[in-house]
Design an enzyme around this catalytic site. Structure first.
Site, PDB file in Angstrom:
ATOM      1  N   LYS A   1       0.853  -1.213   0.000  1.00 38.85           N
ATOM      2  CA  LYS A   1       0.000   0.000   0.000  1.00 38.85           C
ATOM      3  C   LYS A   1       0.878   1.248   0.000  1.00 38.85           C
ATOM      4  CE  LYS A   1      -1.777   1.603   3.990  1.00 38.85           C
ATOM      5  NZ  LYS A   1      -1.426   2.983   4.289  1.00 38.85           N
ATOM      6  N   ASN A   2       1.891   1.252   0.855  1.00 38.98           N
ATOM      7  CA  ASN A   2       2.685   2.465   1.031  1.00 38.98           C
ATOM      8  C   ASN A   2       3.728   2.682  -0.061  1.00 38.98           C
ATOM      9  OD1 ASN A   2       1.107   2.967   3.193  1.00 38.98           O
ATOM     10  ND2 ASN A   2       2.633   2.430   4.733  1.00 38.98           N
TER      11      ASN A   2
ATOM     12  N   CYS B   1      -5.116  12.604  12.286  1.00 41.64           N
ATOM     13  CA  CYS B   1      -5.848  11.335  12.186  1.00 41.64           C
ATOM     14  C   CYS B   1      -5.752  10.691  13.571  1.00 41.64           C
ATOM     15  CB  CYS B   1      -5.265  10.432  11.109  1.00 41.64           C
ATOM     16  SG  CYS B   1      -3.744   9.639  11.617  1.00 41.64           S
TER      17      CYS B   1
ATOM     18  N   ARG C   1       0.128  14.672  12.787  1.00 43.13           N
ATOM     19  CA  ARG C   1       0.695  14.422  11.455  1.00 43.13           C
ATOM     20  C   ARG C   1       0.757  15.667  10.584  1.00 43.13           C
ATOM     21  NH1 ARG C   1      -1.421   8.769   9.358  1.00 43.13           N
ATOM     22  NH2 ARG C   1       0.482   8.908   8.124  1.00 43.13           N
TER      23      ARG C   1
ATOM     24  N   ASP D   1       4.557   0.704  11.860  1.00 48.33           N
ATOM     25  CA  ASP D   1       3.353   0.053  11.320  1.00 48.33           C
ATOM     26  C   ASP D   1       3.252  -1.410  11.762  1.00 48.33           C
ATOM     27  OD1 ASP D   1       3.385   1.794   8.116  1.00 48.33           O
ATOM     28  OD2 ASP D   1       2.818   2.408  10.135  1.00 48.33           O
TER      29      ASP D   1
ATOM     30  N   ARG E   1      -8.745  -0.497   4.383  1.00 50.43           N
ATOM     31  CA  ARG E   1      -7.899   0.531   3.765  1.00 50.43           C
ATOM     32  C   ARG E   1      -6.540  -0.055   3.380  1.00 50.43           C
ATOM     33  NH1 ARG E   1      -7.291   5.993   6.781  1.00 50.43           N
ATOM     34  NH2 ARG E   1      -5.940   6.112   4.972  1.00 50.43           N
TER      35      ARG E   1
HETATM   36  C1  EPZ Z   1       4.059   7.017   6.119  1.00 54.13           C
HETATM   37  O1  EPZ Z   1       3.275   8.053   6.693  1.00 54.13           O
HETATM   38  C2  EPZ Z   1       3.156   5.800   6.047  1.00 54.13           C
HETATM   39  N1  EPZ Z   1       2.020   6.086   5.157  1.00 54.13           N
HETATM   40  C3  EPZ Z   1       2.660   5.422   7.439  1.00 54.13           C
HETATM   41  O2  EPZ Z   1       1.885   4.238   7.327  1.00 54.13           O
HETATM   42  C4  EPZ Z   1       3.881   5.130   8.310  1.00 54.13           C
HETATM   43  O3  EPZ Z   1       3.441   4.856   9.630  1.00 54.13           O
HETATM   44  C5  EPZ Z   1       4.809   6.349   8.321  1.00 54.13           C
HETATM   45  O4  EPZ Z   1       5.183   6.693   6.963  1.00 54.13           O
HETATM   46  C6  EPZ Z   1       6.087   6.085   9.100  1.00 54.13           C
HETATM   47  O5  EPZ Z   1       6.738   4.968   8.561  1.00 54.13           O
HETATM   48  C7  EPZ Z   1       2.210   6.012   3.822  1.00 54.13           C
HETATM   49  O6  EPZ Z   1       3.302   5.724   3.349  1.00 54.13           O
HETATM   50  C8  EPZ Z   1       1.023   6.284   2.963  1.00 54.13           C
HETATM   51  P1  EPZ Z   1       6.134  10.391   8.194  1.00 54.13           P
HETATM   52  P2  EPZ Z   1       3.855   9.575   6.696  1.00 54.13           P
HETATM   53  O7  EPZ Z   1       6.065  11.631   7.392  1.00 54.13           O
HETATM   54  O8  EPZ Z   1       4.629   9.805   5.476  1.00 54.13           O
HETATM   55  C9  EPZ Z   1       6.105  13.717  11.567  1.00 54.13           C
HETATM   56  C10 EPZ Z   1       0.054   2.827   7.684  1.00 54.13           C
HETATM   57  O9  EPZ Z   1      -0.400   2.309   8.706  1.00 54.13           O
HETATM   58  N2  EPZ Z   1       6.046  14.677  10.457  1.00 54.13           N
HETATM   59  O10 EPZ Z   1       7.325   9.488   8.063  1.00 54.13           O
HETATM   60  O11 EPZ Z   1       2.729  10.473   7.023  1.00 54.13           O
HETATM   61  C11 EPZ Z   1       4.840  12.890  11.698  1.00 54.13           C
HETATM   62  O12 EPZ Z   1       3.872  13.586  12.464  1.00 54.13           O
HETATM   63  C12 EPZ Z   1       0.499   4.278   7.706  1.00 54.13           C
HETATM   64  O13 EPZ Z   1       0.227   2.238   6.582  1.00 54.13           O
HETATM   65  C13 EPZ Z   1       6.136  16.043  10.724  1.00 54.13           C
HETATM   66  O14 EPZ Z   1       6.272  16.460  11.871  1.00 54.13           O
HETATM   67  O15 EPZ Z   1       4.837   9.499   7.952  1.00 54.13           O
HETATM   68  C14 EPZ Z   1       5.331  11.647  12.380  1.00 54.13           C
HETATM   69  O16 EPZ Z   1       5.404  11.898  13.770  1.00 54.13           O
HETATM   70  C15 EPZ Z   1       0.255   4.925   9.063  1.00 54.13           C
HETATM   71  N3  EPZ Z   1       6.085  16.920   9.695  1.00 54.13           N
HETATM   72  C16 EPZ Z   1       6.753  11.470  11.833  1.00 54.13           C
HETATM   73  O17 EPZ Z   1       7.129  12.751  11.300  1.00 54.13           O
HETATM   74  C17 EPZ Z   1       5.949  16.506   8.399  1.00 54.13           C
HETATM   75  O18 EPZ Z   1       5.916  17.367   7.480  1.00 54.13           O
HETATM   76  C18 EPZ Z   1       6.866  10.458  10.719  1.00 54.13           C
HETATM   77  O19 EPZ Z   1       5.913  10.790   9.729  1.00 54.13           O
HETATM   78  C19 EPZ Z   1       5.851  15.127   8.127  1.00 54.13           C
HETATM   79  C20 EPZ Z   1       5.907  14.219   9.177  1.00 54.13           C
END
Ligand code: EPZ
Length: 419
Positions: free
Chosen positions: A22-23, A117, A122, A306, A398
């Site tokens: 998915k990701n 969410c 996020r 995850d 999802r």
């Molecule tokens: C991706 O989300 C995945 N989703 C998530 O999977 C996964 O948990 C996550 O990466 C971490 O591996 C998809 O790929 C579609 P991040 P993403 O940006 O990109 C903070 C699932 O269950 N952050 O790596 O949103 C954020 O709040 C989902 O399949 C900022 O502060 O994750 C988090 O604490 C859930 N500012 C941390 O960084 C930003 O601009 C990591 O988020 C972006 C992120």
């Protein structure tokens, strides 16, 4: 709303087909905005989030085709609408991944802020700061990101203060069509990013450092179409490894390779789960006792956030205690009260949870709250005494394709209750 009924106690044995990730699929679909050429993605999973992204790309004006039988997605043509509306973005945060491609190719985009969410606030500040560093003008108003780059994006050196999968993906895609060189430092290293980079390279992008935390991208004038096979879903595979292990069973995770799992392999092995690479995939089995093992979630190659909920379900029936620390998201323990309803002994405090293993869980009606929490309840139900009914399984659909059929196929007593 559908529910899933599990009667616990069966031992899982057999082989499970693991779908495309998915990701990986979601950012790969966004590459369709970077070219008028035809982008074909094979090994495409049939998931609710994939359908949402297809609808969004269709709204942007791409010709989209989802051949579920062939497990292929075809994206063609260009965009003529540069707005990603709130009603779609709020359904799936990954919609933010159209921002970089739209800006890079069409020099404009109006994308709803995703909002938070269940698992955390996020924010997308890292996405926006990176695009501004590449020359984009970004205004936030009425819950929307109004972005423009009238002279096109320009390559920049971007150091991420913290690792972000989505920001790395958005900026990687944007940089492929920017003028000059972009360096992404402290970039995320999840296998899905390597898959995206390889797809972009097959479209004519110039990217170095694939798989490392430093990506160097030389912008090009245009990208052409491609055909790309989506890499297997390491989280789906890890989920089924936990399901096999909690029942004392043995399951072949078809088409997977050990290296895509990262540190999860070490934690599973330390807990007593054998993970062996075979010709047809990785074989997960647990023939002796389960031991309590600590886990700390970290960016890849660390233990995947995850996988945290699924591993906690496994640890709830292990011998001894396990300290599980969630360092990526601020609210990713919502499965704890539900597992506790099934008799798990878990004490969550801030970002850590102590799990004290119990001999048996007992089936109960429980509530899914987010994608990975919902599947952790199914894992627990497989080993629980009696019946477990998981409510609100739309969360599950999802990110997992026909999870009840795949588990039934290896011996679980599980069914979907429609309605
Ligand atoms: C991706 O989300 C995945 N989703 C998530 O999977 C996964 O948990 C996550 O990466 C971490 O591996 C998809 O790929 C579609 P991040 P993403 O940006 O990109 C903070 C699932 O269950 N952050 O790596 O949103 C954020 O709040 C989902 O399949 C900022 O502060 O994750 C988090 O604490 C859930 N500012 C941390 O960084 C930003 O601009 C990591 O988020 C972006 C992120």
């Amino acid at each position: 709303m559908d529910r899933i009924l599990i009667r616990g106690g069966r031992t899982l044995k057999g082989s499970i087909a693991i779908g495309g990730a998915k990701n990986a699929a979601l950012p790969l679909m966004a590459t369709g905005l970077l070219t008028d050429g035809r982008v074909t993605l094979t090994n495409a999973p049939a998931l609710a989030d994939v359908v949402t992204m297809l609808n969004l790309l269709g709204q942007h004006g791409l010709r989209v085709e989802h051949d579920k039988a062939a497990r292929e997605i075809h994206l063609d043509g260009g965009a003529n609408n540069f707005e990603a509306s709130y009603d779609l973005v709020r359904k799936m945060r990954a919609s933010i991944l159209v921002l970089g491609p739209l800006l890079a190719r069409y020099r404009q985009a109006r994308v709803s802020l995703p909002g938070g969410c269940a698992i955390g606030t996020r924010p997308v500040d890292l996405h926006l700061k990176g695009l501004e560093a590449m020359g984009a003008k970004i205004d936030l108003e009425a819950g929307y990101i109004d972005a423009s780059a009238p002279n096109g994006l320009v390559g920049a050196k971007i150091l991420f203060p913290q690792v972000s999968v989505g920001a790395t993906e958005n900026l990687l895609m944007a940089a492929t069509l920017a003028r000059g060189t972009t360096m992404l430092i402290n970039a995320a290293r999840e296998p899905e990013i390597g898959d995206l980079a390889n797809c972009l390279i097959s479209m004519g992008a110039k990217i170095e450092g694939v798989g490392s935390d430093r990506l160097t991208i030389e912008g090009v004038d245009s990208l052409h179409g491609t055909t790309h096979s989506i890499l297997p879903d390491r989280i789906e595979a890890g989920t089924f490894a936990c399901a096999a292990a909690i029942t004392g069973g043995e399951v072949l995770l078809e088409g997977t390779r050990l290296e895509i799992f990262g540190a999860v392999i070490a934690n599973l092995r330390e807990a007593g789960v054998a993970m062996v690479q075979e010709e047809g995939g990785v074989r997960a089995s647990r023939l002796n006792g389960l031991h309590g093992v600590d886990a700390v979630t970290e960016p890849f190659p660390g233990f995947a956030t995850d996988m945290q909920a699924q591993f906690m379900a496994l640890m709830s029936v292990a011998e001894g205690a396990s300290m599980i620390t969630e360092t990526i998201f601020e609210n990713r323990f919502m499965h704890v009260p539900e597992l506790s309803r099934m008799g798990a002994r878990i004490n969550a405090h801030g970002t850590s949870a102590i799990v004290r293993g119990v001999p048996r869980l007992s089936g109960a009606p429980v509530m899914a709250t987010d994608l990975r929490a919902s599947v952790s309840l199914i894992i627990a139900g497989l080993a629980a005494q009696g019946e477990t009914v998981v409510n609100r399984v739309y969360h599950l659909d999802r990110g997992y394709e026909q999870v009840e059929l795949k588990l039934a196929g290896v011996g679980a007593d599980i069914e979907r209750l429609r309605g």
